[in-house]
Motif scaffolding. Structure first.
Motif, mmCIF file in Angstrom:
data_model
loop_
_atom_site.group_PDB
_atom_site.id
_atom_site.type_symbol
_atom_site.label_atom_id
_atom_site.label_comp_id
_atom_site.label_asym_id
_atom_site.label_seq_id
_atom_site.Cartn_x
_atom_site.Cartn_y
_atom_site.Cartn_z
ATOM 1 N N LYS A 1 1.089 6.501 -1.615
ATOM 2 C CA LYS A 1 1.364 7.834 -1.082
ATOM 3 C C LYS A 1 2.847 8.229 -1.108
ATOM 4 O O LYS A 1 3.164 9.418 -1.139
ATOM 5 C CB LYS A 1 0.840 7.929 0.364
ATOM 6 C CG LYS A 1 -0.664 7.781 0.490
ATOM 7 C CD LYS A 1 -1.112 7.927 1.939
ATOM 8 C CE LYS A 1 -2.627 7.771 2.056
ATOM 9 N NZ LYS A 1 -3.085 7.884 3.471
ATOM 10 N N TYR B 1 6.218 7.023 5.661
ATOM 11 C CA TYR B 1 6.494 7.234 4.240
ATOM 12 C C TYR B 1 7.859 7.881 4.016
ATOM 13 O O TYR B 1 8.485 7.663 2.980
ATOM 14 C CB TYR B 1 5.370 8.056 3.609
ATOM 15 C CG TYR B 1 4.076 7.284 3.535
ATOM 16 C CD1 TYR B 1 4.001 6.073 2.838
ATOM 17 C CD2 TYR B 1 2.935 7.730 4.187
ATOM 18 C CE1 TYR B 1 2.821 5.348 2.787
ATOM 19 C CE2 TYR B 1 1.755 7.007 4.141
ATOM 20 C CZ TYR B 1 1.712 5.812 3.438
ATOM 21 O OH TYR B 1 0.546 5.092 3.398
ATOM 22 N N HIS C 1 2.155 2.880 10.976
ATOM 23 C CA HIS C 1 2.082 2.728 9.528
ATOM 24 C C HIS C 1 1.126 3.779 8.969
ATOM 25 O O HIS C 1 0.291 4.318 9.688
ATOM 26 C CB HIS C 1 1.609 1.325 9.163
ATOM 27 C CG HIS C 1 2.543 0.240 9.607
ATOM 28 N ND1 HIS C 1 2.515 -0.291 10.877
ATOM 29 C CD2 HIS C 1 3.554 -0.393 8.949
ATOM 30 C CE1 HIS C 1 3.459 -1.217 10.985
ATOM 31 N NE2 HIS C 1 4.097 -1.297 9.832
ATOM 32 N N ASP C 2 1.292 4.068 7.695
ATOM 33 C CA ASP C 2 0.442 5.051 7.024
ATOM 34 C C ASP C 2 0.510 6.405 7.724
ATOM 35 O O ASP C 2 -0.501 7.075 7.940
ATOM 36 C CB ASP C 2 -1.011 4.551 6.932
ATOM 37 C CG ASP C 2 -1.860 5.393 5.984
ATOM 38 O OD1 ASP C 2 -1.280 6.044 5.087
ATOM 39 O OD2 ASP C 2 -3.090 5.414 6.148
ATOM 40 N N TYR D 1 0.804 -1.216 0.000
ATOM 41 C CA TYR D 1 0.000 0.000 0.000
ATOM 42 C C TYR D 1 0.841 1.272 0.000
ATOM 43 O O TYR D 1 0.370 2.361 -0.342
ATOM 44 C CB TYR D 1 -0.917 0.024 1.225
ATOM 45 C CG TYR D 1 -0.165 0.124 2.535
ATOM 46 C CD1 TYR D 1 0.207 1.356 3.045
ATOM 47 C CD2 TYR D 1 0.184 -1.021 3.250
ATOM 48 C CE1 TYR D 1 0.908 1.455 4.239
ATOM 49 C CE2 TYR D 1 0.882 -0.944 4.425
ATOM 50 C CZ TYR D 1 1.248 0.299 4.928
ATOM 51 O OH TYR D 1 1.954 0.376 6.086
#
Length: 299
Positions: A47, A197, A191-192, A43
């Motif tokens: 982003k 990132y 995460h996310d 995933y």
């Protein structure tokens, strides 16, 4: 039909089988580099800015829906990735397994379930091979006495530098480079998240540095790179059954890899070892359960 004609047909059939086997066992490249990034979920590509990985994806083949084995945690999946089988056979079943919790179905000369390292050692005895890793848990998952490099770096940068030094000097047939991020950010911050990132993008920078170094040394044209991960994550953890935890990237690029882009075939992490064995023209043991990702290798 005359007996002579039957013999001729039989002879041609046997020759055809031999030619097929010879073609199948022919190495596709001189060097294979497996790059593994801990906790890098499929995933993340939605982003994060990952231009270097996207370049490999565009000029090679990839899936962002490859899957880890269960549980979706580290040792069990790194073992599966290089051992060509799942935990029910190699026996490593937990996040930090140092020895198999389930007795390994087969014990090789290295004292553990045979990995791609021992296959190369047995079938290409003069070939150089090495492992550089940032997470110390990797050391329990491969045959350390069979490699020419066994290095546990203090950071992903140090791990990369040591691996590149080894590759450029020794020209190994196989090198496994393990990066510990972005798993650390996933556990500590989540995460996310922007911080997660940011670490993903640092991994992309390291991949870019590796590719540039190989090109500068004149090695890239004889190299196949595979990039993958052990698992993704959700919130501050992993190990569960959600797709955010289970789906991982699988990217292959390099010599004799056609630019096919996205693959639709199903890929499980233990298929990585089988693919490497196929690329190097090695005979896969019948107790492995992985299959080579042929869709990535054929036009």
């Amino acid at each position: 039909m005359k007996i002579s004609n039957v013999l001729i047909i039989l002879s041609l059939f046997i020759v055809s089988i031999k030619d097929s086997n010879a073609q199948r066992n022919k190495s596709l490249t001189k060097h294979v580099i497996l790059i593994g990034s801990d906790g890098f979920g499929g995933y993340a590509f939605d982003k994060a800015k990952v231009p270097n990985l996207r370049k490999l994806m565009k000029n090679g083949a990839y899936s962002l829906e490859a899957r880890s084995v269960l549980p979706s945690s580290s040792a069990v999946n790194w073992a599966s990735m290089i051992m060509g089988s799942g935990p029910e056979l190699h026996g490593y079943t937990e996040w930090g397994s140092k020895t198999p919790e389930v007795p390994s179905r087969v014990i090789g000369k290295g004292g553990i379930y045979p990995s791609i390292i021992s296959l190369i050692d047995a079938q290409m005895p003069n070939a150089k091979k090495g492992v550089a890793y940032s997470w110390g848990g990797i050391q329990y998952l491969f045959e350390r006495d069979m490699v020419d490099l066994d290095f546990n770096g203090k950071s992903d940068e140090e791990t990369m530098n040591k691996a590149l030094e080894f590759i450029t000097k020794e020209k190994p047939v196989f090198t496994f480079i393990h990066f510990d991020q972005p798993d650390g950010a996933g556990h500590n911050i989540g995460h996310d998240t922007p911080e997660y990132y940011k670490e993903v993008e640092k991994i992309d920078d390291l991949v870019g540095t590796i590719v540039k170094a190989l090109k500068k040394e004149g090695i890239l044209d004889d190299t196949i790179i595979i990039f993958s991960s052990d698992h993704g994550g959700i919130d501050k953890g992993h190990g569960g059954k959600t797709l955010l935890e289970v789906e991982i990237p699988w990217i292959i690029y390099g010599k004799n890899i056609p630019a096919q882009g996205k693959l639709t075939t199903s890929i499980v992490t233990y298929d990585t070892a089988s693919t490497i064995a196929y690329i190097l023209g090695l005979e896969q043991p019948n107790f492995w359960r992985g299959v080579p990702v042929l869709d990535a290798l054929n036009k």
